[in-house]
Write a protein that holds these residues in place. Structure first.
Motif, PDB file in Angstrom:
ATOM      1  N   MET A 118     -40.418 -59.211 -27.366  1.00 25.39           N
ATOM      2  CA  MET A 118     -39.502 -58.177 -26.897  1.00 25.39           C
ATOM      3  C   MET A 118     -40.192 -57.288 -25.866  1.00 25.39           C
ATOM      4  O   MET A 118     -41.405 -57.105 -25.894  1.00 25.39           O
ATOM      5  N   THR A 119     -39.389 -56.720 -24.973  1.00 23.69           N
ATOM      6  CA  THR A 119     -39.926 -55.714 -24.060  1.00 23.69           C
ATOM      7  C   THR A 119     -40.263 -54.460 -24.863  1.00 23.69           C
ATOM      8  O   THR A 119     -39.735 -54.244 -25.959  1.00 23.69           O
ATOM      9  N   PRO A 120     -41.120 -53.606 -24.347  1.00 22.26           N
ATOM     10  CA  PRO A 120     -41.437 -52.361 -25.056  1.00 22.26           C
ATOM     11  C   PRO A 120     -40.215 -51.522 -25.378  1.00 22.26           C
ATOM     12  O   PRO A 120     -40.121 -50.921 -26.444  1.00 22.26           O
ATOM     13  N   THR A 121     -39.249 -51.488 -24.457  1.00 19.51           N
ATOM     14  CA  THR A 121     -38.041 -50.701 -24.689  1.00 19.51           C
ATOM     15  C   THR A 121     -37.238 -51.262 -25.852  1.00 19.51           C
ATOM     16  O   THR A 121     -36.806 -50.529 -26.749  1.00 19.51           O
ATOM     17  N   ALA A 122     -36.997 -52.574 -25.849  1.00 18.52           N
ATOM     18  CA  ALA A 122     -36.227 -53.199 -26.923  1.00 18.52           C
ATOM     19  C   ALA A 122     -36.947 -53.066 -28.259  1.00 18.52           C
ATOM     20  O   ALA A 122     -36.334 -52.755 -29.285  1.00 18.52           O
ATOM     21  N   TRP A 123     -38.261 -53.276 -28.244  1.00 15.15           N
ATOM     22  CA  TRP A 123     -39.034 -53.184 -29.488  1.00 15.15           C
ATOM     23  C   TRP A 123     -38.974 -51.765 -30.049  1.00 15.15           C
ATOM     24  O   TRP A 123     -38.774 -51.568 -31.253  1.00 15.15           O
TER      25      TRP A 123
END
Length: 468
Positions: A118-123
Motif C-alpha cells: 500500500m502507499t503510505p496514504t492508504a496504509w
C-alpha cells in the motif's frame, strides 16, 4: 457542448471561479465548495487542473453529475492542453512484486504484506486507529483472554459452518464489514469484494462511502440471488439519506445497517499525519490546516441522531434494520426494546474513541447482565479484532450470530490480489473455523455453546454493575 482549452480551464483556479476536469469534461464546482464533506480545500487544490486521478481514488464515475448537476458541466477539454502540474497523488498500490497468494497462510500475513504494497496514504488511513490506538489493539487482545474448553468423543468427521443471517443463508458465520474507499487498495474496489463474497457464499455489507456505485457492486455479484446488505451513515440532510435508501432498495440490497458509533470522526493521528490529501504547499488554496482521508470523506455525517432515528428509518424502508456500533449492554437492551432486527457490537475498529471497550467485552456484558435478549428476535453480530477461526468460535459461544471482517478484507485486496486475495483470506478463516470446531466437539455452529469457553480472565474487565 463547448470545447474548452486547457489554458482557459487553468484560469478558473480560485474560490470565486473553481473549475476542474474529470475524464475530459469540465465542471464548475464554485457553488459546491462549502458543501463538500471534506471541505472546500480539497477541491480548490485541484481547481483549474485535471482532477481525474484524485477523483477516481474516492468517487464513482457518475457521482460528479449527481452532485453538481448537469448545468455545472461547462464543456469538454483535451487534457493534453492542460498545463502540467507536479503530480503528488498516489495510486493505491506501490510498484513491486507481491508475494504469491499461496504464501499467505494466516490472516495476519495479509497485513504484513499490505504494509509493503500500500502507499503510505492508504496504509495510514486503513491501518490507523484513534489516538494511542489502545482500543484497536485491545479489540484483538480480548479474544486472547478467553480459552476454549473442548469436548471429546463427538462425531466431527463432517463439520458444517453454515448459518442464517437475518433470514439469509451464509456458508460461514462471517460477513465482510462495510469498509469504505476500497479503490485506495485495488482498482476494482468494492466490486472485487462482491465477487469474492459471492464465490465464497458469504454476505457483503456495503459502506455509504464506497468508492464504487451500489449498482456496479450489485452487478459484480456472481448471481442475482447473492445477498448484499447496505450500511447507512445518516446525512445531516435526512432527505439525502432517504433518497439513497430508495436507491439501494431499487438496486436490491436486503437490509439496512445504520452506523451510530461515529457521530464525529475520531482523531486518527497516523491518518492526519499523512496529510497527503491536501498539499499545504499549494499557495492558491486558502487553508490553515490539512486533513486526513477520514475527515475528508465523512464531513456529511449527522451527529444529531437519537433513538427516534429508528422510527424514521422504519417509515423510510421496510427492509430489516440493524444498528451498528452498540458499545454497552444498556444500549443493546434499548435496541432490543426498539425491535430492531439485529445489532452490531462495535467500537468502529478502534477508529473513533480510543479506550472504548472491545466489542467482545460488550458481548460478555450482555451475557452477564441481559442474557435473555440473546437469540430472541434480534441477532447479535460482533465486529472488530477477528483474526482467527478460534476468535469466531469464542464470539459464537457467547451468543453472537456472526462476526464482521473489516481491515483484513482491504489488506487481502492490496498488492494486486483483489478478488483472489479476499477469497484466500476467507478460505483461511474457513479452514481454521472447521478445524477448531472439530477440536471443541461441534459439528455445526448450533452446537457451539457457552460451556465450551472459559471467560474468567476477561470477566475481570466487566463493569461492576449496570442499570437496565
Amino acid at each position: 457542448m463547448a470545447t474548452i482549452d486547457g489554458t482557459e480551464l487553468a484560469k478558473h483556479n480560485n474560490r470565486q471561479s473553481c473549475w476542474l476536469a474529470v475524464h475530459g469534461e469540465v465542471w464548475d464546482a464554485t457553488n459546491f465548495l462549502d458543501q463538500h464533506p471534506g471541505g472546500a480545500n480539497l477541491i480548490l487544490k485541484l481547481a483549474g487542473k485535471d482532477a481525474s486521478d484524485e477523483y477516481d481514488l474516492f468517487h464513482s464515475p457518475e457521482l460528479v453529475e449527481e452532485t453538481l448537476g448537469s448545468k455545472a458541466r461547462k464543456g469538454t477539454v483535451d487534457i493534453s492542453t492542460i498545463p502540467k502540474m507536479d503530480k503528488k497523488s498516489e495510486s493505491g498500490v506501490k510498484t513491486g512484486q507481491s508475494q504469491p497468494l499461496s504464501s499467505m497462510i494466516s490472516v495476519n500475513d495479509f497485513e504484513l504484506a499490505a504494509e509493503k504494497t500500500m502507499t503510505p496514504t492508504a496504509w495510514a488511513y486503513i491501518s490507523s486507529g484513534a489516538d494511542d490506538e489502545i482500543s484497536m489493539r485491545e479489540n484483538a487482545n480480548a479474544y486472547r483472554k478467553i480459552f476454549l474448553r473442548g469436548r471429546v468423543l463427538r462425531k466431527v468427521a463432517r463439520v458444517d459452518c453454515s448459518t442464517n443471517i437475518l433470514g439469509y443463508h451464509s456458508a460461514l458465520p462471517i460477513y465482510t464489514s462495510p469498509v469504505g474507499l476500497a479503490k485506495l487498495v485495488h482498482p476494482s474496489g468494492e466490486c472485487a469484494i462482491a465477487t469474492a463474497a459471492g464465490k465464497e457464499d458469504c454476505i457483503q455489507v456495503v459502506n455509504t462511502i464506497s468508492s464504487m456505485p451500489i449498482e456496479d457492486i450489485m452487478d459484480a455479484r456472481v448471481s442475482k440471488n447473492q445477498v448484499v446488505f447496505w450500511q447507512l451513515y445518516a446525512d445531516k440532510d435526512l432527505e439525502k439519506s432517504k433518497t439513497f435508501v430508495r436507491r439501494v432498495e431499487k438496486a436490491g440490497v436486503a437490509a439496512i445497517w445504520l452506523t451510530v458509533d461515529s457521530p464525529v470522526v475520531g482523531n486518527r493521528e497516523r491518518d492526519e499525519r499523512s496529510k497527503s490529501v491536501v498539499d499545504e504547499m499549494e499557495k492558491v488554496v486558502e487553508t490553515t490546516q490539512s486533513v486526513g482521508i477520514a475527515k475528508a470523506s465523512t464531513g456529511f455525517i449527522n451527529a444529531d441522531l437519537d433513538w427516534e432515528m429508528i422510527d424514521w428509518l422504519r417509515k423510510t424502508t421496510k427492509l430489516p434494520i440493524v444498528i451498528k456500533g452498540i458499545q454497552s449492554v444498556e444500549d443493546a437492551v434499548s435496541a432490543f426494546h426498539h425491535k430492531v432486527d439485529g445489532i452490531v457490537l462495535s467500537n468502529h475498529g478502534g477508529r473513533s474513541q480510543d479506550t472504548a471497550q472491545p466489542p467482545l467485552l460488550t458481548l460478555l456484558e450482555i451475557d452477564q447482565y441481559a442474557p435473555d435478549i440473546l437469540g430472541k428476535h434480534m441477532q447479535v453480530f460482533v465486529d472488530g479484532g477477528i483474526r482467527r477461526g478460534t476468535d469466531i468460535i469464542k464470539a459464537l459461544a457467547l451468543g453472537a450470530t456472526a462476526v464482521g471482517i473489516g481491515r483484513p478484507v482491504l489488506y487481502s485486496m492490496s498488492g494486486g490480489y483483489g478478488e483472489h486475495g479476499v477469497r484466500r483470506m476467507v478460505q483461511i478463516l474457513r479452514n481454521e473455523l472447521q478445524t477448531n470446531m472439530a477440536f471443541i466437539g461441534a459439528s455445526n455452529v448450533g452446537e457451539i455453546e457457552r460451556g465450551m469457553i472459559n471467560t474468567r480472565s476477561l470477566e475481570r474487565m466487566l463493569v461492576g454493575s449496570v442499570k437496565l
